[in-house]
Motif scaffolding. Structure first.
Motif, mmCIF file in Angstrom:
data_model
loop_
_atom_site.group_PDB
_atom_site.id
_atom_site.type_symbol
_atom_site.label_atom_id
_atom_site.label_comp_id
_atom_site.label_asym_id
_atom_site.label_seq_id
_atom_site.Cartn_x
_atom_site.Cartn_y
_atom_site.Cartn_z
ATOM 1 N N LEU A 89 73.890 5.684 -32.781
ATOM 2 C CA LEU A 89 74.802 6.159 -31.817
ATOM 3 C C LEU A 89 75.552 5.000 -31.039
ATOM 4 O O LEU A 89 76.783 5.059 -31.169
ATOM 5 C CB LEU A 89 73.895 6.994 -30.856
ATOM 6 C CG LEU A 89 73.007 7.962 -31.275
ATOM 7 C CD1 LEU A 89 72.130 8.639 -30.547
ATOM 8 C CD2 LEU A 89 73.791 9.075 -32.414
ATOM 9 N N GLY A 90 74.966 4.376 -30.048
ATOM 10 C CA GLY A 90 75.537 3.092 -29.736
ATOM 11 C C GLY A 90 76.392 3.424 -28.319
ATOM 12 O O GLY A 90 77.285 2.579 -28.294
ATOM 13 N N ASN A 91 76.243 4.486 -27.901
ATOM 14 C CA ASN A 91 77.228 4.842 -26.623
ATOM 15 C C ASN A 91 77.084 4.196 -25.620
ATOM 16 O O ASN A 91 77.964 3.683 -24.673
ATOM 17 C CB ASN A 91 77.017 6.492 -26.313
ATOM 18 C CG ASN A 91 77.265 7.162 -27.622
ATOM 19 O OD1 ASN A 91 78.040 7.018 -28.634
ATOM 20 N ND2 ASN A 91 76.317 8.433 -27.617
ATOM 21 N N PRO A 113 66.509 17.597 -30.568
ATOM 22 C CA PRO A 113 66.643 16.059 -30.614
ATOM 23 C C PRO A 113 65.857 15.772 -29.562
ATOM 24 O O PRO A 113 65.841 16.236 -28.451
ATOM 25 C CB PRO A 113 68.254 15.930 -30.662
ATOM 26 C CG PRO A 113 68.953 16.925 -30.915
ATOM 27 C CD PRO A 113 68.074 18.210 -30.544
ATOM 28 N N ILE A 114 65.420 14.190 -29.659
ATOM 29 C CA ILE A 114 64.660 13.879 -28.410
ATOM 30 C C ILE A 114 65.324 13.646 -27.222
ATOM 31 O O ILE A 114 64.895 13.590 -26.248
ATOM 32 C CB ILE A 114 63.803 12.497 -28.992
ATOM 33 C CG1 ILE A 114 64.886 11.590 -29.035
ATOM 34 C CG2 ILE A 114 63.132 12.563 -30.232
ATOM 35 C CD1 ILE A 114 64.607 10.109 -29.031
ATOM 36 N N TRP A 115 66.757 13.690 -27.401
ATOM 37 C CA TRP A 115 67.444 13.493 -26.165
ATOM 38 C C TRP A 115 67.822 14.687 -25.417
ATOM 39 O O TRP A 115 68.177 14.278 -24.151
ATOM 40 C CB TRP A 115 68.927 12.885 -26.723
ATOM 41 C CG TRP A 115 68.564 11.430 -27.591
ATOM 42 C CD1 TRP A 115 68.237 10.257 -26.979
ATOM 43 C CD2 TRP A 115 68.755 11.288 -28.917
ATOM 44 N NE1 TRP A 115 68.218 9.399 -27.790
ATOM 45 C CE2 TRP A 115 68.478 9.877 -28.960
ATOM 46 C CE3 TRP A 115 68.954 12.127 -30.090
ATOM 47 C CZ2 TRP A 115 68.381 9.383 -30.461
ATOM 48 C CZ3 TRP A 115 68.898 11.666 -31.355
ATOM 49 C CH2 TRP A 115 68.670 10.230 -31.453
ATOM 50 N N LEU B 86 76.363 8.533 -35.758
ATOM 51 C CA LEU B 86 75.796 8.820 -37.040
ATOM 52 C C LEU B 86 74.341 9.517 -37.028
ATOM 53 O O LEU B 86 73.659 8.776 -36.046
ATOM 54 C CB LEU B 86 75.787 7.759 -38.121
ATOM 55 C CG LEU B 86 77.268 7.087 -38.537
ATOM 56 C CD1 LEU B 86 76.832 5.898 -39.453
ATOM 57 C CD2 LEU B 86 77.965 8.133 -39.060
ATOM 58 N N ALA B 87 74.045 10.540 -37.449
ATOM 59 C CA ALA B 87 72.712 10.878 -37.379
ATOM 60 C C ALA B 87 72.289 11.977 -38.457
ATOM 61 O O ALA B 87 73.104 12.727 -38.852
ATOM 62 C CB ALA B 87 72.577 11.671 -35.975
ATOM 63 N N PRO B 113 74.162 11.065 -25.788
ATOM 64 C CA PRO B 113 74.340 11.865 -26.991
ATOM 65 C C PRO B 113 74.836 13.235 -26.921
ATOM 66 O O PRO B 113 74.698 13.820 -25.938
ATOM 67 C CB PRO B 113 72.790 11.966 -27.587
ATOM 68 C CG PRO B 113 71.870 10.785 -26.948
ATOM 69 C CD PRO B 113 72.683 10.767 -25.652
ATOM 70 N N ILE B 114 75.393 13.736 -27.822
ATOM 71 C CA ILE B 114 76.137 14.985 -27.685
ATOM 72 C C ILE B 114 75.070 16.060 -27.262
ATOM 73 O O ILE B 114 75.431 17.137 -26.676
ATOM 74 C CB ILE B 114 76.890 15.504 -28.756
ATOM 75 C CG1 ILE B 114 76.029 15.680 -29.920
ATOM 76 C CG2 ILE B 114 78.188 14.417 -28.995
ATOM 77 C CD1 ILE B 114 76.761 16.608 -31.085
ATOM 78 N N TRP B 115 73.783 15.828 -27.529
ATOM 79 C CA TRP B 115 72.682 17.184 -27.618
ATOM 80 C C TRP B 115 72.276 17.134 -26.214
ATOM 81 O O TRP B 115 71.464 18.127 -25.940
ATOM 82 C CB TRP B 115 71.654 16.655 -28.654
ATOM 83 C CG TRP B 115 72.210 16.746 -29.879
ATOM 84 C CD1 TRP B 115 72.622 17.749 -30.831
ATOM 85 C CD2 TRP B 115 72.635 15.476 -30.671
ATOM 86 N NE1 TRP B 115 72.887 17.331 -31.883
ATOM 87 C CE2 TRP B 115 72.972 15.977 -31.867
ATOM 88 C CE3 TRP B 115 72.068 14.380 -30.590
ATOM 89 C CZ2 TRP B 115 73.304 15.244 -32.986
ATOM 90 C CZ3 TRP B 115 72.831 13.265 -31.510
ATOM 91 C CH2 TRP B 115 73.190 14.029 -32.685
ATOM 92 N N ASN B 116 72.578 16.181 -25.252
ATOM 93 C CA ASN B 116 72.134 16.324 -23.945
ATOM 94 C C ASN B 116 73.156 16.100 -23.042
ATOM 95 O O ASN B 116 73.240 15.431 -22.005
ATOM 96 C CB ASN B 116 71.035 15.544 -23.451
ATOM 97 C CG ASN B 116 71.106 14.163 -23.403
ATOM 98 O OD1 ASN B 116 72.091 13.567 -24.226
ATOM 99 N ND2 ASN B 116 70.463 13.271 -22.606
ATOM 100 N N ALA B 117 74.190 16.980 -23.474
ATOM 101 C CA ALA B 117 75.388 16.611 -22.438
ATOM 102 C C ALA B 117 75.190 17.337 -21.011
ATOM 103 O O ALA B 117 74.665 18.448 -20.748
ATOM 104 C CB ALA B 117 76.765 17.679 -23.001
#
Lengths: 154, 154
Positions: A89-91, A113-115, B86-87, B113-117
């Protein structure tokens, strides 16, 4: 390949290891992420300060992915997770690194996802705690297996 | 490589395309994820029902990653994102697929990450809306560039 400095003053992965180093090679390192919730969470860090996979030449891309997939294999063999999550990812830290994350159906976030782990109810929290204890009991075997796997890498 | 059936009755990526197919080859396909928030979100799906990268032999692993990275390159050239994510997760659909996600510093989730906006404030929502409009205006160019990139793949 765009030129990029080998290290950057303000980059966390240039200035620190980023976790407990399990294997160090000239071009990359493998670290334990030390995640308190997701035990076994491992990262493969490219040592030079590069942002994206496509900033590497194709040989380096193949080399890095091969390491990531060898970590995946060792992780599957020793921790026996239900699923592997791979991500670059690297955001927040735009220095090329791969997350290799073992997932279990009773972990705190699955199947998310863990996030974006939802706040767990008491049953889920209990199961996830038992899972963490099991994983933690195998962690030193997993780390030793990684060290053995990569002992001839320079 | 563990044996696995080519298709599974209950697998979404065996039973459906999973999105708008942009490129179809014998072993893999590239789809537009059709994400309403994260425009340009692209997936590379391995056609056979395989769970993990390490269930593929090394030639297939290299082939799939090479496709993913060619998508990344075309995405960078045409959409000019600030970062690529990438994932390969597969927690919900355990059929090997890669997410290739263009990220911008003013998108709805960045740097998460997009999954925890997080729920956006009004300023963030406005910026993210403008960003989506810009990306959408380039989407057909991006898709055409992908089609051109892979036109000789079978």
């Amino acid at each position: 390949m765009p030129s990029s400095p080998m290290t950057e003053t303000h980059c966390e992965l240039c200035q620190t290891e980023g976790g407990q180093v399990l294997v160090r090679a000239r071009l990359w390192r493998i670290i334990d992420a030390g995640d308190p919730v997701f035990a076994g969470f491992t990262r493969v860090v490219w040592n030079a300060h590069v942002k994206e996979m496509t900033d590497l030449d194709s040989d380096s891309q193949a080399r890095l992915i091969a390491i990531v997939l060898r970590v995946e294999r060792v992780m599957r063999e020793t921790l026996e997770p239900h699923k592997i999550n791979l991500a670059s990812l690297g955001n927040q830290v735009a220095h090329l690194h791969w997350h290799v994350i073992p997932r279990w159906e009773d972990d705190l976030a699955f199947p998310a996802p863990i996030w974006n782990a939802p706040a767990p109810g008491p049953d889920k929290a209990t199961l996830a705690g038992l899972r963490s204890a099991t994983v933690n009991s195998r962690l030193s075997d997993y780390h030793q297996a990684l060290i053995n796997e990569f002992q001839n890498e320079t």
